[in-house]
Design a protein around this motif. Structure first.
Motif, PDB file in Angstrom:
ATOM      1  N   TYR A 103       0.804  -1.295   0.084  1.00 55.44           N
ATOM      2  CA  TYR A 103       0.130  -0.078  -0.079  1.00 55.44           C
ATOM      3  C   TYR A 103       0.906   1.238   0.025  1.00 55.44           C
ATOM      4  N   LEU A 104       1.895   1.144   0.868  1.00 57.89           N
ATOM      5  CA  LEU A 104       2.695   2.395   0.900  1.00 57.89           C
ATOM      6  C   LEU A 104       3.600   2.432  -0.293  1.00 57.89           C
ATOM      7  N   ASN A 105       4.031   1.453  -1.107  1.00 59.26           N
ATOM      8  CA  ASN A 105       4.509   1.560  -2.478  1.00 59.26           C
ATOM      9  C   ASN A 105       3.765   2.224  -3.459  1.00 59.26           C
ATOM     10  N   ALA A 106       2.482   1.732  -3.343  1.00 58.00           N
ATOM     11  CA  ALA A 106       1.490   2.150  -4.227  1.00 58.00           C
ATOM     12  C   ALA A 106       1.263   3.750  -4.206  1.00 58.00           C
ATOM     13  N   LEU A 107       1.117   4.289  -2.898  1.00 61.16           N
ATOM     14  CA  LEU A 107       1.000   5.655  -2.641  1.00 61.16           C
ATOM     15  C   LEU A 107       2.171   6.513  -2.999  1.00 61.16           C
ATOM     16  N   ARG A 120      -1.349   7.881   6.991  1.00 61.65           N
ATOM     17  CA  ARG A 120      -2.038   7.049   6.775  1.00 61.65           C
ATOM     18  C   ARG A 120      -1.896   5.765   7.441  1.00 61.65           C
ATOM     19  N   ILE A 121      -0.558   5.517   7.734  1.00 63.93           N
ATOM     20  CA  ILE A 121      -0.074   4.269   8.785  1.00 63.93           C
ATOM     21  C   ILE A 121      -0.441   4.463  10.344  1.00 63.93           C
ATOM     22  N   ALA A 122      -0.281   5.662  10.721  1.00 64.01           N
ATOM     23  CA  ALA A 122      -0.994   6.132  11.958  1.00 64.01           C
ATOM     24  C   ALA A 122      -2.246   5.881  12.197  1.00 64.01           C
ATOM     25  N   SER A 123      -3.019   6.371  11.153  1.00 67.25           N
ATOM     26  CA  SER A 123      -4.843   6.223  11.256  1.00 67.25           C
ATOM     27  C   SER A 123      -4.781   4.672  11.271  1.00 67.25           C
TER      28      SER A 123
END
Length: 399
Positions: A103-107, A120-123
């Protein structure tokens, strides 16, 4: 509805103050649904069917302790995660660490900023804790996820683009380049009702270094005038004061003159000081009798300005300053310079002016209600160099 009018031999000006209603605005889904319900609706749509019962009291307590802005951010971030999982055929909750890396790579591939990825990860971590899926540690704290975030910061750099500063300008620093300054924008504000509001808004926002949420909440009852013409402003609530202990800020005599001019012209005696002003200009038709006058109607709402409304004012006045020759910019740079302005520009500008005047980060953080000097230093990093210990000592011995 009350109506006051002022007439001249050439035109008619009418000020209309709405009673119990607000000016028309674009409807938003959030208006019909509380942010708590939006967040809970999003969570309920992705929790696993075999999830153990969640403590209602615990969930309500968690939501009550969170700021609305934080809940709105989590809901938006969770929507993004849910959509990605749906497209990729992944399970949203509990999140798999390897899926979060994908997901991070896609963002990252879509050009999202490192700070956005970290949020986004913190959420996602917050949601896992809310529904009891965190265990001893949330899956968002997995080493592979932390490493992925670090890799993005190393690859793209962690420096965030900040709002363009609106520094005071000529009065405090006459050598400041002729870009957008508070002085230029104030000179561009007209003498009509809208211009008086804009000038008061800009001047007060700069003096107190207000966040937009603080600025839109200002009321006359929060202002305590002093004998020398200045005033103190009570700030009942802010981003770093969720328990509503309140804080105070100083307002200059010039700002108070602008605030009083706006209040006198608008007739505002209670409620939010800065509101939307609708302007309707109608020209007299040549076929009408000579007695017919051109008419300008100003309609003052009752609701406080929104973030978008404040941002629009800054940018509209900035364009006016350029058209009046109060700002000098390289050819083709105008639109970019205006777009760089935001609701945070006055706060950043005051921070930089204080650093330029030789104040230290701790004092500035206290004056502007930053959560720590680190944040203040980030906004005035370059200017702080001129007043740090090396600059103070070496300027005496090396000239």
């Amino acid at each position: 509805m009350t109506e006051n009018s002022a007439r001249s031999s050439e035109s008619e000006i009418i000020i209309v103050k709405t009673a119990g209603t607000t000016l028309p605005r674009r409807s938003r889904k959030a208006d019909a649904e509380s942010i708590d319900m939006r967040l809970l609706r999003t969570i309920s749509g992705i929790v696993p069917a075999d999830l153990p019962p969640i403590s209602r009291l615990g969930l309500e307590t968690t939501l009550a302790a969170m700021a609305d802005a934080s809940k709105a951010a989590i809901a938006a971030d969770l929507d993004c995660w849910r959509d990605w999982c749906s497209e990729e055929g992944r399970t949203p909750l509990p999140a798999d660490p390897e899926d979060m890396v994908r997901y991070l790579n896609a963002l990252d591939a879509r050009g999202k900023k490192p700070a956005t990825l970290a949020r986004r990860i913190a959420s996602l971590g917050a949601v896992h804790r809310m529904v009891g899926l965190a265990g001893d540690t949330a899956p968002t704290d997995a080493p592979i996820v932390r490493a992925a975030l670090k890799a993005v910061r190393r690859r793209r750099g962690a420096r965030q683009r900040q709002a363009a500063p609106l520094r005071l300008g000529k009065a405090l620093d006459p050598h400041l380049a002729k870009g957008f300054t508070l002085a230029a924008l104030l000179d561009a504000c007209g003498g009509d009702l809208q211009g008086l509001r804009d000038a008061a808004l800009l001047s007060l926002g700069y003096d107190a270094g207000l966040r937009v949420s603080e600025l839109s909440g200002v009321e006359d009852l929060h202002i305590d005038p002093q004998e020398d013409g200045s005033a103190t402003l009570f700030i009942p609530f802010s981003k770093t004061d969720q328990e509503q202990e309140g804080a105070w800020a100083w307002l200059s005599a010039e700002t108070m003159r602008r605030v009083r001019a706006w209040e006198d012209a608008s007739g505002i005696e209670e409620g939010p000081l800065f509101r939307r002003v609708g302007v309707d200009r109608r020209r007299a038709r040549q076929s009408e009798p000579e007695a017919a006058l051109a008419r300008t109607t100003y309609t003052i709402g009752t609701a406080p300005l929104t973030r978008q409304g404040v941002n629009g004012i800054y940018r509209r006045v900035a364009y006016a300053a350029y058209e009046l020759g109060l700002v000098t910019l390289p050819a083709g740079k105008l639109d970019d310079a205006v777009k760089a302005l935001s609701t945070h520009s006055l706060r950043v500008g005051l921070t930089q002016d204080l650093f330029a005047a030789g104040e230290d980060g701790t004092s500035i953080a206290q004056a502007l209600r930053w959560s720590s000097p680190t944040t203040a230093l980030r906004y005035g990093r370059k200017l702080a160099v001129r007043s740090n210990v090396a600059a103070r000592v070496l300027s005496r011995v090396r000239g």
